[in-house]
Write an enzyme that holds these catalytic residues in place. Sequence first.
Site, PDB file in Angstrom:
ATOM      1  N   TRP A 187       0.928  -1.247  -0.109  1.00  0.00           N
ATOM      2  CA  TRP A 187      -0.076   0.158   0.120  1.00  0.00           C
ATOM      3  C   TRP A 187       0.789   1.168   0.135  1.00  0.00           C
ATOM      4  O   TRP A 187       0.282   2.200   0.174  1.00  0.00           O
ATOM      5  CB  TRP A 187      -0.996   0.080   1.357  1.00  0.00           C
ATOM      6  CG  TRP A 187      -1.750  -1.261   1.442  1.00  0.00           C
ATOM      7  CD1 TRP A 187      -1.934  -2.031   2.281  1.00  0.00           C
ATOM      8  CD2 TRP A 187      -2.433  -1.974   0.164  1.00  0.00           C
ATOM      9  NE1 TRP A 187      -2.539  -3.215   2.069  1.00  0.00           N
ATOM     10  CE2 TRP A 187      -3.053  -3.153   1.025  1.00  0.00           C
ATOM     11  CE3 TRP A 187      -2.570  -1.552  -1.149  1.00  0.00           C
ATOM     12  CZ2 TRP A 187      -3.835  -4.037   0.024  1.00  0.00           C
ATOM     13  CZ3 TRP A 187      -3.591  -2.706  -1.882  1.00  0.00           C
ATOM     14  CH2 TRP A 187      -4.047  -3.604  -1.341  1.00  0.00           C
ATOM     15  N   HIS A 278      -9.685 -13.473   1.695  1.00  0.00           N
ATOM     16  CA  HIS A 278      -8.971 -14.448   0.739  1.00  0.00           C
ATOM     17  C   HIS A 278      -8.248 -15.532   1.832  1.00  0.00           C
ATOM     18  O   HIS A 278      -7.477 -16.580   1.412  1.00  0.00           O
ATOM     19  CB  HIS A 278      -7.850 -14.057  -0.375  1.00  0.00           C
ATOM     20  CG  HIS A 278      -6.910 -13.502   0.428  1.00  0.00           C
ATOM     21  ND1 HIS A 278      -5.641 -12.978  -0.538  1.00  0.00           N
ATOM     22  CD2 HIS A 278      -6.133 -13.062   1.601  1.00  0.00           C
ATOM     23  CE1 HIS A 278      -4.759 -12.543   0.243  1.00  0.00           C
ATOM     24  NE2 HIS A 278      -4.837 -12.425   1.427  1.00  0.00           N
ATOM     25  N   ASP A 279      -8.199 -15.104   3.169  1.00  0.00           N
ATOM     26  CA  ASP A 279      -7.514 -16.045   4.051  1.00  0.00           C
ATOM     27  C   ASP A 279      -8.185 -17.073   4.538  1.00  0.00           C
ATOM     28  O   ASP A 279      -7.871 -18.030   5.347  1.00  0.00           O
ATOM     29  CB  ASP A 279      -7.144 -15.035   5.276  1.00  0.00           C
ATOM     30  CG  ASP A 279      -5.885 -14.222   5.313  1.00  0.00           C
ATOM     31  OD1 ASP A 279      -5.143 -14.380   4.213  1.00  0.00           O
ATOM     32  OD2 ASP A 279      -5.794 -13.360   5.970  1.00  0.00           O
ATOM     33  N   GLN A 345      -0.435 -21.074   2.398  1.00  0.00           N
ATOM     34  CA  GLN A 345      -0.080 -20.385   3.593  1.00  0.00           C
ATOM     35  C   GLN A 345      -1.402 -19.978   4.484  1.00  0.00           C
ATOM     36  O   GLN A 345      -1.268 -19.634   5.634  1.00  0.00           O
ATOM     37  CB  GLN A 345       0.160 -18.820   2.975  1.00  0.00           C
ATOM     38  CG  GLN A 345       1.623 -18.939   2.371  1.00  0.00           C
ATOM     39  CD  GLN A 345       2.381 -17.583   2.773  1.00  0.00           C
ATOM     40  OE1 GLN A 345       2.497 -16.653   2.277  1.00  0.00           O
ATOM     41  NE2 GLN A 345       3.018 -17.424   3.876  1.00  0.00           N
TER      42      GLN A 345
HETATM   43  N1  SAM Z   1      -5.579  -5.630   5.451  1.00  0.00           N
HETATM   44  C1  SAM Z   1      -4.285  -5.755   5.487  1.00  0.00           C
HETATM   45  C2  SAM Z   1      -3.542  -5.452   4.373  1.00  0.00           C
HETATM   46  O1  SAM Z   1      -4.343  -5.896   3.247  1.00  0.00           O
HETATM   47  O2  SAM Z   1      -2.512  -5.447   4.105  1.00  0.00           O
HETATM   48  C3  SAM Z   1      -3.593  -7.181   6.419  1.00  0.00           C
HETATM   49  C4  SAM Z   1      -4.253  -8.326   5.639  1.00  0.00           C
HETATM   50  S1  SAM Z   1      -3.679  -9.798   6.345  1.00  0.00           S
HETATM   51  C5  SAM Z   1      -3.515 -10.748   5.011  1.00  0.00           C
HETATM   52  C6  SAM Z   1      -4.961 -10.199   7.505  1.00  0.00           C
HETATM   53  C7  SAM Z   1      -4.890  -9.428   8.863  1.00  0.00           C
HETATM   54  O3  SAM Z   1      -6.200  -9.991   9.359  1.00  0.00           O
HETATM   55  C8  SAM Z   1      -3.924  -9.615   9.603  1.00  0.00           C
HETATM   56  O4  SAM Z   1      -3.176  -8.390   9.826  1.00  0.00           O
HETATM   57  C9  SAM Z   1      -4.307 -10.409  10.847  1.00  0.00           C
HETATM   58  O5  SAM Z   1      -3.568  -9.985  12.034  1.00  0.00           O
HETATM   59  C10 SAM Z   1      -5.681 -10.150  10.881  1.00  0.00           C
HETATM   60  N2  SAM Z   1      -6.716 -10.836  11.791  1.00  0.00           N
HETATM   61  C11 SAM Z   1      -6.740 -12.285  11.547  1.00  0.00           C
HETATM   62  N3  SAM Z   1      -7.391 -12.694  12.569  1.00  0.00           N
HETATM   63  C12 SAM Z   1      -8.077 -11.496  12.991  1.00  0.00           C
HETATM   64  C13 SAM Z   1      -9.183 -11.470  14.127  1.00  0.00           C
HETATM   65  N4  SAM Z   1      -9.659 -12.555  14.576  1.00  0.00           N
HETATM   66  N5  SAM Z   1      -9.223 -10.419  14.400  1.00  0.00           N
HETATM   67  C14 SAM Z   1      -8.815  -9.354  14.166  1.00  0.00           C
HETATM   68  N6  SAM Z   1      -7.975  -9.214  12.926  1.00  0.00           N
HETATM   69  C15 SAM Z   1      -7.498 -10.338  12.646  1.00  0.00           C
HETATM   70  C1  ASE Z   2      -2.144 -13.202   3.121  1.00  0.00           C
HETATM   71  C2  ASE Z   2      -1.331 -12.530   2.063  1.00  0.00           C
HETATM   72  C3  ASE Z   2      -0.098 -12.894   1.710  1.00  0.00           C
HETATM   73  C4  ASE Z   2      -1.623 -14.455   3.653  1.00  0.00           C
HETATM   74  C5  ASE Z   2      -0.423 -14.748   3.347  1.00  0.00           C
HETATM   75  C6  ASE Z   2       0.472 -14.003   2.253  1.00  0.00           C
HETATM   76  C7  ASE Z   2       0.716 -12.276   1.018  1.00  0.00           C
HETATM   77  C8  ASE Z   2       1.907 -13.434   1.041  1.00  0.00           C
HETATM   78  N1  ASE Z   2       1.636 -14.262   1.687  1.00  0.00           N
HETATM   79  O1  ASE Z   2      -3.364 -12.783   3.389  1.00  0.00           O
HETATM   80  C9  ASE Z   2       0.985 -11.150   0.132  1.00  0.00           C
HETATM   81  C10 ASE Z   2       0.215 -11.300  -1.241  1.00  0.00           C
HETATM   82  N2  ASE Z   2       1.295 -12.269  -2.162  1.00  0.00           N
HETATM   83  C11 ASE Z   2       1.983 -11.945  -2.782  1.00  0.00           C
HETATM   84  C12 ASE Z   2       2.700 -13.012  -3.648  1.00  0.00           C
HETATM   85  O2  ASE Z   2       2.284 -10.939  -3.268  1.00  0.00           O
END
Ligand code: SAM
Ligand code: ASE
Length: 384
Positions: A187, A278-279, A345
């Site tokens: 970002w 997506h997680d 992942q």
């Molecule tokens: N939105 C950010 C971005 O796009 O860069 C972070 C995305 S990251 C893949 C997913 C985020 O969800 C993590 O920072 C994680 O700490 C948060 N998360 C996961 N489970 C959670 C929960 N139960 N409550 C609050 N946040 C949570």
């Molecule tokens: C998630 C995002 C990512 C969980 C695991 C991850 C990324 C890498 N590992 O929510 C970021 C996006 N991926 C790439 C290849 O840029």
Amino acid sequence: MDVGHQEDHRGNMMDARRDGENALPDEADLQHLERLVLGFMASQALFAGCELGLFDLLAGGALGVGPVSGRLGLSVRGTQRLLDVLVALRLLGATPGPEGELIYALTPLTRACLTREGCASQHHLLRYLGGTTYRLWAHLAEAVREGCHQYARAFGVSNDEEDDLFAAIYRSDDERLRFLSGLQDTWRDSRLTRKLLTAEDMAAFPRVCDLGGGSGELARAWALLYPASAVTVLETPEVVRDVMDKFLPHERVCFMPGDFFRDPLPPADVFILARVLHDWDDTTCAQLLGRVGGACGPGGAVVVVEALLPEEDDFGGDAAEGAWPAWWAWPAVRTRLLSLNMLVQTRGTERSAAQYLDLLAAAGFTRARAHRTGSAYDVIVARK
Ligand code: SAM
Ligand code: ASE
């Protein structure tokens, strides 16, 4: 009668042209394959350059192999080969110095993206991908066999942690910081965040909550684009602590520790879900979106930021059509690789616009529109 067939030295029957089922490929096809096969070596050269501090060193000025290896404490023979491959990959420039030795310099792209201080730095993301992600991908075949992430095999996380996705992803304090710094890099490019956050005018939604907003970098971009808004990031208590200690959140962005699956969500007019859905699997996404639907009033909205998969039968044209490198940039490949990464992942997957619209509609967000940006991430704005 067997014209065109010949025995090779192993005694196999070979037929270059007549047998369509088993013809020897032409040079272009072989190159296509070999580029994919060696692709991981190119990625590693890039990751190693970041890890060793090579790009950061060259940010201070062009240098020859002697000073580079000397200042970074590296072998001359290793440094020479890494520098040379990075030049061949167009990631460094090389010009002869006063004594005829090559002097290596950053390119505009590598200065911007691969140095820590670059204006579009992806340094931390590459460190994360080269460390954690790469090691998980060593178990891709097992991930495909089993249909689940590989933290136990790659990092020996315990059974308990395996069940709790983010306990596995954040397996140590250092790892959590590496993840947050890596994801934050996405970002940094204000052209991308502007495209995403102004795909529709959101000025009518003054109270904003970014659920799972990580370090708050996207929330910061929102606060800058909509100066009248109040932006809250809901994150896990550990992440909120890290952000307070180690990051510099924007003064207009508040952090609220909590669990978005269990704790009450703060009142807001719009909820952001960036790279959160997506997680998780469909059932968990439905649960989360249901909570979001309950928390925002009748005029409420959700902004989903993800890399959208193409629709399932869109593979970016005829596979035979485009050889390397034309097809590589196609979203058809990129997002499918990202989706495979979600398998390795997380518990989730990348999804198409249609799949997100279904999930959103089931949570009451029936007026939804997907905006494909043509950049790394896309956005869906959904209203009740
Ligand atoms: N939105 C950010 C971005 O796009 O860069 C972070 C995305 S990251 C893949 C997913 C985020 O969800 C993590 O920072 C994680 O700490 C948060 N998360 C996961 N489970 C959670 C929960 N139960 N409550 C609050 N946040 C949570
Ligand atoms: C998630 C995002 C990512 C969980 C695991 C991850 C990324 C890498 N590992 O929510 C970021 C996006 N991926 C790439 C290849 O840029």
